[in-house]
Design an enzyme around this catalytic site. Structure first.
Site, PDB file in Angstrom:
ATOM      1  N   CYS A  81       0.814  -1.212   0.000  1.00  0.00           N
ATOM      2  CA  CYS A  81       0.000   0.000   0.000  1.00  0.00           C
ATOM      3  C   CYS A  81       0.850   1.266   0.000  1.00  0.00           C
ATOM      4  O   CYS A  81       1.562   1.538  -0.963  1.00  0.00           O
ATOM      5  CB  CYS A  81      -0.978  -0.056   1.171  1.00  0.00           C
ATOM      6  SG  CYS A  81      -2.380   1.062   1.040  1.00  0.00           S
ATOM      7  N   HIS A  82       0.813   2.057   1.078  1.00  0.00           N
ATOM      8  CA  HIS A  82       1.578   3.303   1.174  1.00  0.00           C
ATOM      9  C   HIS A  82       2.984   3.097   1.724  1.00  0.00           C
ATOM     10  O   HIS A  82       3.767   4.036   1.807  1.00  0.00           O
ATOM     11  CB  HIS A  82       0.839   4.315   2.064  1.00  0.00           C
ATOM     12  CG  HIS A  82      -0.363   4.921   1.415  1.00  0.00           C
ATOM     13  ND1 HIS A  82      -1.565   4.257   1.324  1.00  0.00           N
ATOM     14  CD2 HIS A  82      -0.549   6.126   0.836  1.00  0.00           C
ATOM     15  CE1 HIS A  82      -2.442   5.036   0.713  1.00  0.00           C
ATOM     16  NE2 HIS A  82      -1.855   6.177   0.402  1.00  0.00           N
TER      17      HIS A  82
END
Length: 180
Positions: free
Chosen positions: A106-107
């Site tokens: 994800c991030h």
């Protein structure tokens, strides 16, 4: 195999911590939760507080030499806080310098960007990081999970919680090569 999960005290997307953790423990591994502060970390289900998890060690108490592999769960606030912590960034860099496998979802690639380990690598992430990864010299692709074998280590990345099955499968395969 000694596996570190690195998170900030708050902001980790809980499922991105618990599902890879579960996948590894089902293979007999005993991961350790590393954070920038002692005590507990606060998991989140997107923007809502979820469960808390006990920290095994702070990043100041360990080094990359203490582990065989690293997992970086996402969430928006988690990697944003980690990339502002010099010791956390150095800890991540130690895995790359030692040629050890790293998995990020994800991030989480924000922390990789701060550690300056993205250049020349192909990876995926949450789509909003595309420009950040490109500007850091990486190649961003929109795939469920990507394995980059750029020397000296392996990097496994994935886009989002919906890709966790693919992320876990690739992570287990690549981490298993180290244990073999």
């Amino acid at each position: 195999m000694r596996i570190a999960f690195l998170t900030a005290p708050e902001g980790v997307e809980q499922v991105e911590l618990t599902e890879p953790w579960r996948a590894l423990t089902e293979t007999g591994e005993t991961p350790q939760l590393i954070s920038t502060s002692p005590g507990e970390i606060q998991g989140f289900d997107h923007l809502d507080k979820a469960d808390t998890f006990p920290v095994d060690h702070t990043v100041d108490e360990v080094s990359g030499d203490d582990f065989d592999a690293l997992v970086l769960p996402g969430g928006v606030a988690n990697p944003d806080a980690l990339r502002l912590n010099a010791r956390a960034v150095a800890f991540v860099r130690e895995f790359f310098d030692a040629g050890k496998p790293v998995a990020a979802i994800c991030h989480a690639p924000w922390t990789l960007i701060e550690a300056d380990v993205v250049r020349g690598r192909t990876l995926t992430s949450w789509p909003s990081l595309r420009t950040d990864i490109t500007n850091a010299g990486g190649t961003w692709v929109d795939e469920q999970a990507v394995v980059c074998h750029e020397s000296p280590n392996t990097l496994v990345t994935s886009r989002k919680p919906g890709d966790l099955k693919h992320f876990n499968d690739r992570m287990l395969r690549e981490f298993g090569k180290v244990a073999a």
